[in-house]
Write an enzyme that holds these catalytic residues in place. Structure first.
Site, mmCIF file in Angstrom:
data_model
loop_
_atom_site.group_PDB
_atom_site.id
_atom_site.type_symbol
_atom_site.label_atom_id
_atom_site.label_comp_id
_atom_site.label_asym_id
_atom_site.label_seq_id
_atom_site.Cartn_x
_atom_site.Cartn_y
_atom_site.Cartn_z
ATOM 1 N N CYS A 1 0.923 -1.104 0.024
ATOM 2 C CA CYS A 1 0.068 -0.131 -0.021
ATOM 3 C C CYS A 1 0.890 1.232 -0.026
ATOM 4 C CB CYS A 1 -1.116 -0.019 1.254
ATOM 5 S SG CYS A 1 -0.226 0.190 2.936
ATOM 6 N N HIS B 1 -2.803 1.414 6.976
ATOM 7 C CA HIS B 1 -3.097 1.285 5.389
ATOM 8 C C HIS B 1 -2.863 2.817 4.928
ATOM 9 C CE1 HIS B 1 -4.504 0.319 1.538
ATOM 10 N NE2 HIS B 1 -5.547 1.247 1.492
ATOM 11 N N ASP C 1 -7.213 6.161 -3.527
ATOM 12 C CA ASP C 1 -6.377 4.973 -3.085
ATOM 13 C C ASP C 1 -6.202 4.164 -4.210
ATOM 14 O OD1 ASP C 1 -5.416 3.039 -1.888
ATOM 15 O OD2 ASP C 1 -7.185 2.727 -0.332
#
Length: 684
Positions: free
Chosen positions: A272, A332, A355
């Site tokens: 991530c 995250h 994202d």
């Protein structure tokens, strides 16, 4: 660019002056790179034989086959269009071009047509090429950010800090965004050109590149390689032997360069923070203010019910029944980009969540956002794009179930407070952490928080003690901050606040996990009977040895301890857990003396092996924006326990200013060791 047989003898792009005024000199000093909504000038030198009563026409071309053609108006007209004015000085014509604040970003070709009084083309000059970027300094641009200190950080700063670890033990790693390194801008436009949208209808794609909502959404899809020609392939379990392990990267530039050099073949591998960091580089380079965000205790809710259901068998191991796709991540990372949302009702401007980690499909592509942070805080989950998913990441309940041998499910814990903690980004004022949790949610337990939950459809349960109703038992886990390579103790305490003695069975389990909660193996398990007198506490010690955890520990160096307490004759067992990060040694990085542009400087890097075993295959990776491109230094032979390794590296800084030199060390048994040095590069 001179042609002595022509009416226009030469063209001068005035790149030095224009790029300085448009804050693009860091990208390139020779090519013309300008920002929309702000004028720029080019000079044409003409011959003595220029016909009387001539006039100029300007035409802009965009795209490989001139798919978009724009005629530039002479002098300011009605509406927000490209226009130019001209000034003749001696044997030169100074053309000043004015782009609208919503112009398409990309590479333009400018054709200058010398016209006769009766409208014939006497000569065409198409020697002028330039790039146009978003302009967060222009108040009419939808990415306008009215604070210079924020612009210096979120557009101009090439050095970053990424927060990792756990909510109660936050660590940081340095990152080289490098958005102004050589040809990174070209690769950013290449990323847009390789998108599915560009492949389907390149003309429509080009025309929509005036809109940062569209552009950022394309980038969120293209940074990961799921389903397209994206930049990075994700992988969350070893081996990484056919690529680069995610933890080895220290910057975005080598990733983008490799993707471009390999003709849009995905780079292996990312997780991530890598996806988010590459997206941050691309967005900052194009002129969209962007910052990297870390959400600690982040929920991945796959079925949209704003809760995560975890099923355990009677051995406290994950059970394959139920919804196995829900997951809770220690942290995250995503990015926020700043823009006005003219496609949404009022109140949704400002920071937008994007994202690029491939988690869920959004309009058929693995991406998320842009989603207004204010919509998450207010629980407005119908807002574009993917608000429900982001809301769950910072607000979901976690419900734990025990699945008994006969298949019956028993709810053992409901956790409403763990998800979405210490949401972090790098401060504008240095390398410190700024907490932005209150941008995403109202204070825990407040009336406003409750209203938002109800609006969003998240069930609200009265806060309850995590203790059994009868017996008043409470279970806690305490630990120090252990160092990877050492043996350490974990303390499990059973506290009895009741009036009667309690007899119970206590199970303690230590396991290695990844940062996104994948189990890598059991380190230790212990089940005992405990007797806790009324108003007293009982403490158990679980000793974890390096030999036990080193066999299965992940590259994220995390140990998860679960404690489970069952009291005979009572329905509700108690469970608690703690995730323990093992801290890593640091590299010592020093640059001695003055650093002067284009003069050789020397970096000294040293490291001591903290493990009780030798290390093999040691390699240092060094990089820094404006200092040097990614360079590997291999260590010959083994590094014995306690041995110090020192290496020297010479480099010639390419750009002035405050720079960061980033170093990563990896070996067979010890990985992801980072170090950083600040270097001030002077002109002389």
């Amino acid at each position: 660019m001179a042609n002595h047989n022509s009416l226009i003898i030469a063209t001068d792009l005035r790149s030095h002056e224009n790029n300085l005024a448009h804050r693009t000199r860091e990208i390139d000093r020779e090519r013309l790179i300008v920002r929309r909504g702000q004028p720029f000038s080019v000079a044409l030198q003409y011959s003595d034989s220029l016909p009387p009563q001539h006039h100029l026409q300007l035409v802009l071309h965009l795209g490989k086959r001139d798919m978009v053609v724009i005629k530039v108006q002479k002098d300011r007209g009605v509406g927000d269009k490209w226009w130019f004015n001209q000034q003749e000085v001696q044997d030169e014509i100074l053309l000043t071009l004015h782009s609208p604040a919503d112009a398409i970003v990309g590479q333009y070709q400018l054709s200058v047509l010398m016209m006769s009084p009766d409208g014939r083309i006497l000569e065409e000059n198409d020697q002028i090429s330039f790039h146009l970027l978003f302009n967060p300094w222009c108040k009419d641009d939808v990415v306008y950010l009215p604070d210079e200190s924020l612009l210096q950080e979120y557009v101009m700063n090439e050095d970053g800090v990424i927060y990792i670890g756990t909510w109660d033990y936050i660590q940081s790693i340095p990152w080289n965004y490098g958005q102004f390194e050589d040809y990174v801008m070209d690769i950013c436009f290449e990323v847009l050109d390789k998108s599915k949208d560009a492949g389907k209808n390149s003309e429509m794609d080009l025309e929509r590149r005036s809109d940062p909502v569209y552009v950022s959404r394309i980038i969120a899809a293209m940074v990961n390689s799921n389903g397209d020609q994206g930049v990075v392939t994700g992988r969350w379990v070893e081996p990484y032997s056919d690529g680069v392990a995610p933890y080895r990267w220290t910057g975005s530039v080598p990733i983008l360069q490799k993707w471009s050099k390999d003709r849009a073949r995905a780079v292996k591998y990312g997780q991530c923070w890598v996806f988010a960091a590459v997206a941050c580089t691309v967005l900052r380079c194009l002129g969209i203010p962007t910052r990297l965000i870390t959400n600690f205790s982040s929920a991945h809710d796959t079925d949209g019910n704003i809760s995560l259901d975890f099923f355990l068998d009677e051995k406290l191991e994950s059970f394959n029944g139920g919804n196995r796709d829900d997951s809770s991540w220690n942290f995250h990372c995503w990015v926020e980009s700043w823009m006005r949302r003219e496609d949404l009702p009022k109140g949704n401007d400002g920071w937008q969540v994007l994202d690029p980690t491939p988690q869920e499909l959004s309009d058929g592509e693995y991406r998320c956002g842009p989603c207004p942070v204010t919509a998450i805080k207010e629980g407005n989950l119908a807002v574009k794009y993917d608000a429900q998913f982001v809301f769950s990441e910072v607000n979901a309940d976690i419900i734990y179930w025990i699945v008994q041998q006969d298949g019956q499910q028993q709810k053992i814990r409901v956790d409403q407070r763990s998800v979405g903690r210490n949401i972090s980004t790098k401060s504008v004022y240095g390398d410190d952490r700024e907490d932005v949790t209150l941008h995403y949610k109202y204070p825990e337990g407040s009336l406003k928080e409750r209203e938002v939950y109800e609006k969003a459809g998240r069930r609200v349960i009265e806060p309850a003690d995590e203790t059994a109703e009868t017996g008043r038992l409470e279970l806690t886990i305490k630990h120090t901050k252990p160092v990877f390579g050492t043996d350490f103790d974990v303390f499990i305490e059973v506290k009895n606040d009741g009036e009667k003695d309690a007899h119970a069975q206590l199970t303690m389990l230590a396991m290695a996990v990844t940062y996104n909660s994948l189990h890598r193996g059991e380190c230790q398990r212990k089940t005992i009977s405990v007797n806790v007198p009324a108003q007293k506490a009982h403490r158990e010690v679980l000793r974890l040895h390096y030999d036990d955890y080193s066999r299965c520990v992940s590259e994220h160096h995390l140990i998860r301890v679960k404690a489970f307490l069952e009291v005979p004759g009572e329905n509700e067992p108690i469970m608690t857990m703690a995730t323990i990060p093992l801290s890593m040694p640091e590299l010592l990085v020093q640059v001695i003396g003055k650093a002067i542009i284009r003069k050789q400087a020397t970096a000294y890097i040293s490291f001591t092996n903290p493990l009780p075993v030798p290390l093999t295959g040691g390699v240092f990776t060094v990089e820094g924006a404006g200092l040097l491109s990614a360079t590997e230094i291999h260590v010959n032979g083994d590094i014995a326990p306690g041995q110090n390794v020192a290496v020297e590296l010479s480099f010639s800084p390419m750009r002035t200013g405050v720079r960061k030199l980033l170093v990563d060390f990896d070996s067979d048994r010890l990985k992801d060791v980072k170090g950083v040095a600040t270097v001030v590069v002077r002109k002389r």
